[in-house]
Design an enzyme around this catalytic site. Structure first.
Site, short mmCIF file in Angstrom:
data_model
loop_
_atom_site.label_atom_id
_atom_site.label_comp_id
_atom_site.label_asym_id
_atom_site.label_seq_id
_atom_site.Cartn_x
_atom_site.Cartn_y
_atom_site.Cartn_z
N LEU A 163 7.28 -6.71 -5.38
CA LEU A 163 5.89 -6.77 -5.79
C LEU A 163 5.76 -6.53 -7.28
O LEU A 163 5.08 -7.28 -8.00
CB LEU A 163 5.08 -5.73 -5.01
CG LEU A 163 3.64 -5.52 -5.47
CD1 LEU A 163 2.82 -6.78 -5.31
CD2 LEU A 163 3.00 -4.36 -4.70
N HIS A 217 0.86 -8.60 -1.40
CA HIS A 217 2.20 -8.67 -2.00
C HIS A 217 2.59 -10.13 -2.26
O HIS A 217 3.04 -10.49 -3.35
CB HIS A 217 3.23 -8.04 -1.07
CG HIS A 217 3.18 -6.55 -1.01
ND1 HIS A 217 4.23 -5.79 -0.57
CD2 HIS A 217 2.20 -5.67 -1.33
CE1 HIS A 217 3.91 -4.51 -0.62
NE2 HIS A 217 2.67 -4.42 -1.06
N TYR A 290 -10.09 -1.92 -2.25
CA TYR A 290 -9.06 -1.43 -3.16
C TYR A 290 -7.99 -2.49 -3.38
O TYR A 290 -7.59 -2.78 -4.52
CB TYR A 290 -8.44 -0.15 -2.61
CG TYR A 290 -7.36 0.44 -3.48
CD1 TYR A 290 -7.67 1.11 -4.66
CD2 TYR A 290 -6.01 0.34 -3.13
CE1 TYR A 290 -6.68 1.66 -5.47
CE2 TYR A 290 -5.01 0.88 -3.92
CZ TYR A 290 -5.35 1.54 -5.09
OH TYR A 290 -4.35 2.07 -5.89
N TYR A 291 -7.53 -3.09 -2.30
CA TYR A 291 -6.50 -4.11 -2.44
C TYR A 291 -7.09 -5.46 -2.82
O TYR A 291 -6.38 -6.30 -3.40
CB TYR A 291 -5.63 -4.18 -1.18
CG TYR A 291 -4.57 -3.12 -1.23
CD1 TYR A 291 -3.42 -3.31 -2.00
CD2 TYR A 291 -4.73 -1.90 -0.59
CE1 TYR A 291 -2.46 -2.33 -2.10
CE2 TYR A 291 -3.78 -0.90 -0.69
CZ TYR A 291 -2.64 -1.12 -1.46
OH TYR A 291 -1.69 -0.14 -1.59
N GLN A 292 -8.34 -5.68 -2.53
CA GLN A 292 -8.98 -6.88 -3.06
C GLN A 292 -9.00 -6.82 -4.58
O GLN A 292 -8.69 -7.80 -5.26
CB GLN A 292 -10.40 -7.04 -2.52
CG GLN A 292 -11.10 -8.30 -3.02
CD GLN A 292 -12.38 -8.61 -2.27
OE1 GLN A 292 -12.75 -7.92 -1.32
NE2 GLN A 292 -13.08 -9.64 -2.69
N HIS A 446 -2.66 -2.48 5.61
CA HIS A 446 -3.41 -1.41 4.94
C HIS A 446 -4.64 -0.99 5.73
O HIS A 446 -5.45 -0.20 5.25
CB HIS A 446 -3.81 -1.86 3.53
CG HIS A 446 -2.65 -1.95 2.59
ND1 HIS A 446 -1.93 -0.84 2.21
CD2 HIS A 446 -2.07 -3.00 1.96
CE1 HIS A 446 -0.96 -1.21 1.39
NE2 HIS A 446 -1.02 -2.51 1.22
N HIS A 448 -7.00 0.80 8.71
CA HIS A 448 -7.07 2.09 9.39
C HIS A 448 -7.65 1.89 10.79
O HIS A 448 -8.33 0.89 11.06
CB HIS A 448 -7.93 3.07 8.60
CG HIS A 448 -7.30 3.54 7.33
ND1 HIS A 448 -7.82 4.56 6.56
CD2 HIS A 448 -6.17 3.14 6.68
CE1 HIS A 448 -7.05 4.76 5.51
NE2 HIS A 448 -6.04 3.90 5.55
N ASP A 466 -15.39 8.77 3.44
CA ASP A 466 -14.19 8.17 4.00
C ASP A 466 -13.02 8.73 3.19
O ASP A 466 -13.06 8.74 1.96
CB ASP A 466 -14.25 6.64 3.88
CG ASP A 466 -13.13 5.94 4.62
OD1 ASP A 466 -11.96 6.35 4.46
OD2 ASP A 466 -13.41 4.97 5.34
#
Length: 764
Positions: A163, A217, A290-292, A446, A448, A466
């Site tokens: 990555l 990734h 967050y990952y966006q 990722h 939950h 959260d």
């Protein structure tokens, strides 16, 4: 002839001084001119992100566009300091946060910036710096083994995982494009043969388990291979980026040791598959904001490169312009301070001030129809890209075209077809109160196990939180900056969220494979009337034979200082169960209306599924129909009033048990436990009121305005809740549980009073 020579030396120096930029070489009376061969001038470089026409326009506007000039001055100062310090390319050895990791990361960021400075200022020292560093990497890479740290499922060479190697190539491709014509044909051949092509092959062909899947990734890997392919005009690399590796031997559903990723879903891989699968038609990215945010950089920077070099792909039009929609969706997934809601694995504090969102805002503005609301975000960011899109934004700001980016209530669907749940956001006023309701799909690795969870904000402050992720990103002392084991044992578990846990077992039994097959179903989203907004969803697969139906209502009643939230969790089950419903409140407990006992010795609430990380700080019961807690956070008072049964147990818990390395925050929760129960309804009201000033030492309106919250009707067809304020005034909310038709007429009788209405709910 160099473009800079169109200007007199005096005029150009004046422009640079206006921009806050000093001449790089005080010994000369003019800026150095790059050395190029007539052969290389025939090639269209730069063309990837910067374009030749764009460079012309930037130079024409130097010194007259404040936001661009300020950004240019800051970047020049940063890069000049790195050049003065000298080049260092250490042999890799560290995890995230370690010295060698940080140094190579700094190198690729500086290389990209040096490239744009070379093009804009035409100062040869930046080209020399890039050339020298690239050849140091070329000399190293020829014999560089895999990274010595073995934790990753796909080890890189410069970094511990492919990555980060992909990050390097995405940025360095841009630098190479900027100095392409500065280098000789032989120099380019050497770099491409010994560095760039082997680098692209390593992160793709040699690591298909990393490259050929649907995940952020792989997006970085696809973009890295594609961008260097665009600079090198290598069709094979471009096709590999867009469509993945053919014949890689990965089967649908194949897993790795990094969390059970699904590879090659439906036989698709590559950049286009990563545009199709994770994004909903609304632009929501299934891994969470967050990952966006993290993925937006490779998505948009490679898209811009494709647009400039291969416009025939019409990449910004792909899937109904989903990339451009995604920027709007992501900005809507932030609080009043621009910090992203920490859904799924998300680090708190990440915001639209990040470099990825500067890129996203600028590119979306240029290619998305000049959305003037984006200019107001750019003003807050106070920086722009040093390229064509950054100049467009800076000119828009200069010309006074910025308008506020208005974040209103919005429902963002999840899944490639928008039919795999979603996230509903209710907002009142200027983000005075914001409620975030998650009824989405699993969210890949990722995700939950938190179906029907919610969090609550007042402006930028969390009220009901959260937890986010359990990781100290790039802090070497905490697990090498990587995910901690507590991310699995705590942060992902259901009990870590404001939602229902049954029989101390997480949703889908904490199984990624099972969770990935299911999603919650939206029942109702209605935000047309700001005074009463409703979001409701059902979950039927998290526990076998049990249906959870949660409805959240934001109500602005003139009898109350601020809007309050009504939370209704209806449960239908085939047998008796233990139900735990926590509320992770922020701040200090002030008061309760029930008695509780505190233990002499703190013990964990349970042994597994996250319960092992919760200390029990107090246990109470009440014979009253309501339990109430009052807490103070950031100078504001909050009350939570919940309808209770006399057999309910009321817990005060605190995160931190079974945590010998202190990896978890010590946050508090109030939890209602209902045992030996089949069908039931949990109902709570959360209100914000008054405040306290430590300066004046006055507490204002510190008491709850709600006297009682009662379930007055609970059938298969309807659920009715009565909210009574301290003055004795009652309001009634009734939800039709089986139909949301706006045309459907309803009539119910409660305490001999008939209530009639048309639509999904009644409120009066």
């Amino acid at each position: 002839m160099s473009i800079v020579r169109k200007y007199s030396v005096r005029v150009l120096l004046g422009l640079l001084i206006t921009a806050g930029i000093s001449c790089a070489d005080e010994k000369t009376s003019s800026l150095p001119v790059s050395s190029t061969s007539s052969e290389s001038l025939d090639n269209e470089h730069p063309s990837l992100i910067l374009t030749k026409a764009g460079v012309d326009k930037i130079r024409e506007n130097l010194g007259s566009v404040p936001l661009f000039d300020t950004s240019l001055a800051a970047v020049k100062s940063e890069v000049d300091a790195e050049i003065a310090a000298g080049i260092e390319t250490p042999i890799p050895k560290d995890y995230s946060g370690g010295y060698t990791h940080a140094r190579h990361k700094k190198n690729f960021l500086i290389l990209q910036k040096a490239g744009v400075l070379y093009q804009i200022l035409d100062d040869e020292k930046y080209a020399i710096y890039i050339k020298d560093m690239l050849f140091q990497y070329e000399a190293m890479y020829k014999t560089l083994p895999k990274h010595p740290q073995t934790r990753s499922y796909a080890r890189g060479k410069l970094f511990w995982q492919c990555l980060n190697d992909s990050n390097w190539l995405v940025y360095v491709s841009q630098a190479y494009d900027c100095v392409y014509n500065y280098l000789s044909a032989q120099e380019r051949e050497t770099l491409e043969t010994n560095l760039f092509r082997p680098f692209a092959d390593y992160i793709s062909i040699e690591n298909p388990q990393f490259y050929n899947r649907v995940h952020n990734h792989s997006t970085w890997g696809n973009a890295a291979v594609g961008m260097i392919g665009l600079v090198m005009n290598d069709k094979e690399l471009i096709d590999r980026a867009l469509y993945g590796i053919k014949g890689a031997g990965l089967q649908t559903g194949e897993k790795d040791n990094d969390g059970g990723f699904i590879y090659n879903k439906d036989g698709k891989a590559g950049f286009l598959a990563n545009l199709e699968e994770p994004f909903s038609p609304d632009g929501y990215y299934t891994e969470g904001p967050y990952y966006q945010r993290y993925a937006m950089y490779p998505f948009l920077i490679f898209a811009e490169g494709l647009h400039n070099v291969k416009p025939e792909y019409k990449i910004f039009e792909h899937k109904d312009s989903v990339l451009l929609k995604s920027v709007n969706a992501l900005l809507n997934l932030s609080d009043a301070d621009g910090e992203f809601f920490p859904l799924n694995d998300g680090q708190k504090g990440m915001s639209y001030y990040s470099r990825e969102l500067v890129t996203a805002v600028d590119i979306a503005y240029q290619y998305g129809g000049n959305n003037q609301g984006l200019l107001s975000i750019a003003e807050k960011q106070n920086k722009v890209l040093l390229d064509d899109s950054g100049l467009a934004v800076a000119l828009g700001v200069k010309n006074g075209e910025a308008k506020p980016f208005e974040k209103k209530s919005i429902n963002l669907t999840d899944g490639p077809d928008g039919k795999q749940g979603g996230v509903g956001i209710l907002r009142y006023g200027n983000e005075d109160i914001t409620l975030v309701f998650k009824y989405a799909a699993q969210g890949l690795s990722h995700g939950h196990y938190d179906k029907l969870s919610f969090s609550l904000y007042e402006r930028e402050e969390e009220v009901l939180q959260d937890y986010g992720l359990a990781r100290f990103v790039n802090i070497e002392q905490k697990g090498g900056g990587n995910y901690l084991k507590e991310n699995t044992t705590w942060a992902k578990q259901t009990i870590a969220h404001n939602t229902l846990t049954i029989n101390e077992t997480s949703h889908f039994n904490g199984s990624y494979e099972i969770g990935s097959k299911h999603h919650s179903q939206l029942y109702l989203f209605d935000a047309e009337n700001e005074a009463i907004q409703v979001v409701s969803a059902k979950e039927t697969n998290a526990y076998g034979g049990i249906e959870m139906h949660r409805t959240l209502v934001m109500i602005k009643d003139d009898s109350f200082e601020k809007p309050y939230v009504l939370d209704i969790m209806k449960v239908l089950a085939t047998e008796n169960n233990q139900y735990d419903l926590p509320y992770y409140f922020m701040g200090q407990l002030m008061q309760t209306n029930f008695d509780y006992k505190t233990p002499n010795t703190l013990k964990a609430l349970g042994a597994k599924n996250g319960y092992q990380h919760l200390y029990v700080e107090g246990v109470g019961t009440t014979t009253s129909p309501n339990a109430k807690i009052l807490f103070l956070n950031e100078g504001k008072f909050y009350s939570l009033t919940t309808a209770t049964n006399k057999t309910d147990k009321l817990y005060f818990t605190r995160i931190g048990a079974t945590d010998p390395e202190f990896n978890l925050r010590r946050d508090a929760a109030f939890m209602i436990r209902r045992n030996n129960t089949k069908n039931t309804v949990f109902v709570s009201a959360i209100e914000s009121h008054g405040g306290y000033s430590p300066v004046s030492e006055f507490a204002v309106n510190s008491n709850s305005s709600i006297s009682e919250v009662n379930v007055v009707l609970d059938t298969a067809a309807y659920t009715g809740i009565r909210i009574t304020d301290v003055n004795g005034t009652s309001r009634l909310f009734i939800l039709a549980n089986n139909t949301t038709s706006k045309d459907k007429s309803h009539s119910v009788t409660i305490n001999n009073n008939e209530h009639q209405w048309t639509g999904a709910y009644y409120f009066k």
